[in-house]
Design a protein around this motif. Structure first.
Motif: not given
Lengths: 340, 340
Positions: B154, B157, B167-168, B201, B204, B329
């Motif tokens: 990513n 945000e 979503d890590n 990553d 997270e 997703r």
DNA sequence: AAGTTTTTGAGGTACGCACCTCAAAAAGAG
DNA sequence: CTCTTTTTGAGGTGCGTACCTCAAAAACTT
């Protein structure tokens, strides 16, 4: 620049009309000419431009999703996803429609299928138990020029027909392994629940489940499958009986896609000691149970992927193409509260 | 019949040329007229036929996948999937190309990005750490009319840019939950390994992992993250030290995507007692480890899905459309030997 | 060899849209 | 009101393929 039909005609030394005849499988072309064209296709690396082809066909593609009339929660999820897909793919000239069939009466189901015409459908994806009547109806359908693909419920092994869905033996084995690992060092009996053991899907899941449990985890006793026949009353009955008969129940494996009642019930019946519960298919209620920790894991097949994959498969069949098997394998998903 | 541009022109009371101007965002149309056309679009339910549009555009779509130059096994898998996708989607007039950038030198990376022209690319999907230089380069790229999407890693945000990947934090939490459940009633220390904690990553994932572990499983002590810097020697060193310093290691969580060395090593170092090992990303070697039972679970994001999703997202951006978030997703997959 | 059948070619139209040009109309400026 | 600028319309072409017709050529038949 990629070669077009025109280039191909030149390369093969024939006219565009002949190229068209070969490409679209029309009659009236000598085998010798067909071979020459195919050779030229190989040689030039010609690939039909599907975008132009679809446009020229006028009518895009119309696919039917044949689903049982009586349904559980999972079916509702599927239907929702089909209509979503339909919306999104209209711009691609792909129309999808749901057709319901009577799943308890194979004859009526077959009759419904026989009424589907090639004028209305280019292909259908069918979710139905395998019966001789349906098998026949599908066969005749293919003769009528409608492509078919089985989805979610497999029809037969023979490979004559494509299938989009998960490997249920592996799914059962996955459930078995998770069950054992989540239980850890405890021992006891495990309940297995299904709507009916008539269905091939349940049989296969049970098979996979037992393979793992019996071979590798002798400390557990996986009890014979209890059949709920899809009704709440019977679910209540068989579960109550089972809990009364066995004091050492540590796990519950729900193979069917209607888990709501069983989860709630088991929660009450099991008393202090929490039992490990594993079910299939993500639905609003299994999702809720997972979050509420009344369910420990969910084995799922993504409806969106299944539908897209079924459509890609049907389309490839219509266009006489191969599909990339690797792209079309449906994953056996393991869901827990954290990766919902 | 679906309305065409012609119908739309009639409905809006303007000419085809004006419709074209509005639809393709060309200049020289009064706001009043634009509104009238948009109103007519709403009213008639017009949807542009993307098939025809793509054909008419001549050049299909050309998308670039910007990847780091130095790579691990997972990157190889990604690249393989991109080239597979490229093959399969040529018939759809979509071309995909891989562009490598220097991931250790943000300036050179940004320079490479700045050289990508709108004449060659309609959009790019980028996998890169977030640095000011790259952020800027992406911004300028969008100004040049190239669509962008971050994938796998990513960027930020802010939602100004789309992201395709998992979503890590949730992925880390998933790993944590599995680790705890697989360990059952035992207690002890858990090793956590990463290439570097500089990357968002890894941060997270660690965050998610700790959230589950510390709150719900106090019997485990998740040790500070060990950094391997992606080299085998350092991996050996930190692991050996850790095992020497802690006698009660019961679990190993490998957050990076290069798990090969760590798995083998931990296997030797842990002695009699088997430790639970969880890693990320399916590659030939993690897959092998899973089958060989030297790995207990794998958290994976399906490369095929990511790539297809990135392309769908880019294409939607090019065509000024919305995407169905639900369809895009990326799932956090849990893989064990049974559901590979 | 003449007739019959099969195969092939040439040419056209259409799909829905992008993209182009040029002239005409409308709106704004002075 | 005239002149300039902006906006709009009419018309065309092309993308690569499907699908159609009709005549010509080639291949078989007797």
């Amino acid at each position: 620049m990629r070669p077009t039909t025109k280039d191909l005609a030149k390369a093969a030394g024939v006219s565009l009309a002949t190229i068209d005849r070969v490409l679209n499988g029309r009659s009236g072309v000598r085998q010798k000419t067909v071979d020459a064209v195919n050779e030229a296709i190989e040689r030039t690396g010609f690939q039909r431009n599907q975008v132009a082809a679809t446009l020229a066909r006028q009518k895009g593609y119309r696919f039917g999703f044949v689903l049982p009339r009586s349904g559980d929660e999972f079916l509702d999820v599927i239907i929702k996803h089909i209509s979503e897909f339909d919306q999104a793919s209209r711009a691609e000239m792909i129309a999808t429609k749901v057709v319901r069939i009577d799943d308890h009466d194979p004859h009526r189901a077959a009759k419904t299928l026989s009424r589907l015409s090639a004028d209305d459908y280019d292909g259908i994806a069918i979710m139905a138990p395998e019966t001789p009547q349906i098998r026949d109806a599908l066969y005749r359908m293919r003769e009528r020029g409608i492509q078919t693909v089985a989805f979610i419920s497999n029809q037969q092994e023979e490979g004559s027909q494509s299938f989009v869905g998960i490997d249920n033996i592996a799914a059962g084995a996955t459930a078995g392994r998770l069950m054992a690992r989540f239980l850890g060092h405890t021992a006891g009996s495990i309940l297995v629940l299904a709507e009916t053991m008539q269905s091939r899907d349940s049989l296969e899941r049970r098979l996979g489940f037992d393979k793992v449990m019996s071979r590798e985890y002798p400390q557990f006793d996986a009890l014979p499958t209890l059949e709920t026949h899809g009704t709440a009353e019977r679910t209540r009955l068989v579960l109550a009986n089972a809990f009364a008969a066995h004091q050492d129940i540590v796990g519950l494996y729900i193979m069917g896609s209607e888990a709501r009642v069983a989860i709630d019930l088991a929660q009450n019946l099991c008393g202090e000691e929490k039992i490990i519960t594993i079910a299939h298919e993500r639905t609003p209620s299994t999702e809720h149970a997972l979050r509420a920790k009344t369910l420990d894991a969910l084995i799922n097949q993504d409806p969106g992927h299944i539908i897209r994959s079924a459509v890609r498969t049907l389309r490839a069949q219509c266009e006489n193409r191969e599909t990339l098997a690797s792209q079309e394998r449906i994953r056996i998903e393991i869901l827990i509260a954290e990766n919902l």
